[in-house]
Every structure is written in structure tokens, then in C-alpha cells.
Design an enzyme around this catalytic site. Sequence first.
Site, PDB file in Angstrom:
ATOM      1  N   GLU A  65     -23.941  -2.959  96.960  1.00  0.00           N
ATOM      2  CA  GLU A  65     -25.490  -3.178  97.255  1.00  0.00           C
ATOM      3  C   GLU A  65     -25.955  -4.017  95.946  1.00  0.00           C
ATOM      4  OE1 GLU A  65     -28.373  -0.304  99.133  1.00  0.00           O
ATOM      5  OE2 GLU A  65     -29.319  -0.248  97.082  1.00  0.00           O
ATOM      6  N   HIS A 101     -31.385  -6.246 104.077  1.00  0.00           N
ATOM      7  CA  HIS A 101     -31.861  -5.151 104.378  1.00  0.00           C
ATOM      8  C   HIS A 101     -33.409  -5.680 105.037  1.00  0.00           C
ATOM      9  CE1 HIS A 101     -30.034  -2.117 101.599  1.00  0.00           C
ATOM     10  NE2 HIS A 101     -28.981  -2.945 101.758  1.00  0.00           N
ATOM     11  N   ASP A 111     -40.469   3.144 102.985  1.00  0.00           N
ATOM     12  CA  ASP A 111     -41.433   3.974 102.705  1.00  0.00           C
ATOM     13  C   ASP A 111     -42.695   3.367 102.490  1.00  0.00           C
ATOM     14  OD1 ASP A 111     -39.890   6.438 102.704  1.00  0.00           O
ATOM     15  OD2 ASP A 111     -38.809   5.620 100.760  1.00  0.00           O
ATOM     16  N   HIS A 119     -32.771  13.641 105.953  1.00  0.00           N
ATOM     17  CA  HIS A 119     -33.882  12.892 105.224  1.00  0.00           C
ATOM     18  C   HIS A 119     -34.989  13.492 104.756  1.00  0.00           C
ATOM     19  CE1 HIS A 119     -37.503  10.249 105.181  1.00  0.00           C
ATOM     20  NE2 HIS A 119     -36.517   9.215 104.781  1.00  0.00           N
ATOM     21  N   GLN A 162     -27.188   7.652 102.484  1.00  0.00           N
ATOM     22  CA  GLN A 162     -28.059   7.791 101.152  1.00  0.00           C
ATOM     23  C   GLN A 162     -27.100   8.118 100.217  1.00  0.00           C
ATOM     24  OE1 GLN A 162     -30.137   7.107  99.042  1.00  0.00           O
ATOM     25  NE2 GLN A 162     -32.128   7.525  99.992  1.00  0.00           N
TER      26      GLN A 162
END
Length: 286
Positions: A17, A78, A110, A149, A176
Site C-alpha cells: 500500500e 481506494h 471516516d 471495527h 486493518q
Amino acid sequence: MQIKELYALKHPVISFEVFPPKNNSGLADIYAALERMSKLSPDFISVTYGAGGGVNSGLTSEIASFIQNKYGICSIAHLTCIGASHESISSLLAQIKHKGVRNILALRGDLPEGISEHEGSYKYAEDLIRQIRALGEFCIGAACYPEGHIDCDDLNYDTACLRRKQEAGADFLITQLFFDNDFYYRFVERVRDGGVTLPISAGVMPILSRKQIERMIFLCGASLPSGIIKLLRKYENSPEALYSAGIEYAAKQISDLIDHGADGVHIYTMNKPEIAEFCMKYIGRA
Ligand code: FAD
């Protein structure tokens, strides 16, 4: 190439990433980092996106397209939907398609400061996944959380939400970060029991400094195992030694994940090619 095909062909799928620079002056650095990373032949490289269309969010598809065209490496853009309208997402999808990128990591994101949830047309990532699936043109990845989460305190509920992403049309999952592989192994068992059948890549991020790790654990709620706490203590006055030890810890995590048959490993490189190089050498892929 669509990433779901990679999972059918390879085991494990190894991916990196990267994130776009905050401003155009950082572009040379990311392109130099990608030049080094490309030599490691990862199976795909993902490019993050600022939730709410932050500064330079247009660079996500630009960089993803560059990775494919210059190096012939599969890439994934993304995309976050929180606070966005259907129209703005449709236009971003058209832009991604125009750049030749055919893989999207579909996320809620978010809320950035100053944007209210009520301003947007999307509540959850599954709403975005459904919209992308309806186009029939993209392979879709989604996020998942070995420790749950951060806003969800019921792991069974978390599994149900993940199954909804699968039903909405996700093709694969990326986790994650976590620092204790047992969380990943238990998570895979739990969600398989809960009906999630998609390939799951394990996301691994090395610790580079105490400040970085503090920020990350408050952001995503990952637990710190004693092995990490001991490293932070041992190298509290030696940032360079902590940096090296953190990368080695991540490489060991990756090696253990591969030994345990993980579908894939996604390395959060933080745009640092030396992290990717060390980890790939450690697992015999460079
Ligand atoms: P969702 O799946 O919508 O989940 C959000 C919350 O809602 C969870 O608590 C979940 O339990 C709950 N929920 C989900 N569906 C339902 C439902 N149907 N009913 C009730 N509750 C529900 N952020 C960025 O801004 N840019 C990035 O590029 C980025 N990349 C990421 C890459 C990975 C691999 C991961 C793991 C995270 C990434 N994030 C990124 C962070 C991500 O945006 C946040 O974790 C965000 O808080 C949740 O996104 P999501 O897509 O998992 O949301």
C-alpha cells in the site's frame, strides 16, 4: 487484471500500500519509491484516498494508473464514500475507469472535520459496493477488522456487517493492521463460520516510531502485544534501532502468516521502499 483472479492463481498474494503525497512537490518522492518497489514484483499495489476527497485526492487514480502503465503491476484505487453524493462518486468512478484502473477498494471512510454524515448519500461501505457492483466493470475489495471495527463492540455484529459487504458484491478483503497474528487467525475462523468465503489479505504495518504507533492504535483500536511494548521500551532512546526492529517484527509477522496459509499479505509500506525490500527478502520473494 482484476485482483480476484490473482487470488485464484496465487497463494499467497503479496501486495503493497502507498499513499499520495499531500502536495505535488511530494510526487517525485512517491515515484522514486514506486521505482524501487516495482523491482520487488508485488502482485498488486494499492493507493489510498483521503476520505471526503481531501487534498490531492485526484492523485489516487493518477498514481494507480501510473503503476499499471509504467510497471505492468496490477493496481487498486481506494475510494471512500462518507459525506459524498451519488453524483460525485459516479464522476470519480468514471475518472478511475478512464485511467484504466479496474480494481477499487470500496470504503466508508471516516468523517473529515467540517463534513457532516448527513451531507452525504452513503451510510456504509456496502452502499458504495452495491453501486460499483451494479456497473459491472470493477473488481471490488473491502476492509475488515480482525479486532472488530473501532466503533463496533460486538464481534458477531462485525461479522454480520462483513457478510453484508460480501452479499453487496465485494470480491476480496484486506484487514486493518494488527500486531498479534492470533487476532487474524481467530478472525478468519470466526468469519468463515459466519459465512464469509472471500479471500482475505492480512494487513501488516511495521512500527517505525513510538509517535506513529500511538497515533495508529488510537485511530483503529489495535492491541499492542507485550513483544511490541518491550521493543518500545528497549529502544526508547534509540529511534533508529526501533525503526529497524519494527520492520523486522513486521517481517516475522508476515512470515508466520504465510506459514499459516494466509490468502494474502498486504504490506502498509508508508511509501518507504526499504520496508517492502526488507520484508520481501525476509520471505524469500526478493
Ligand atoms: P463500513 O463497512 O461501512 O463500517 C463502518 C462501521 O459501520 C463499522 O463499525 C461497522 O460495524 C458498521 N456497519 C457496517 N455496515 C453496517 C450496516 N449495514 N448496519 C449497521 N452498521 C454497519 N480510510 C480512508 O479515508 N482512506 C483510505 O484509503 C483507507 N484505506 C483503508 C484500507 C484498509 C485495508 C482498511 C482496513 C481501512 C482503510 N481506511 C481508509 C479506513 C476506513 O475508512 C475506516 O476504517 C472506516 O471507519 C470504516 O470503513 P469501512 O469501509 O470498513 O466502513
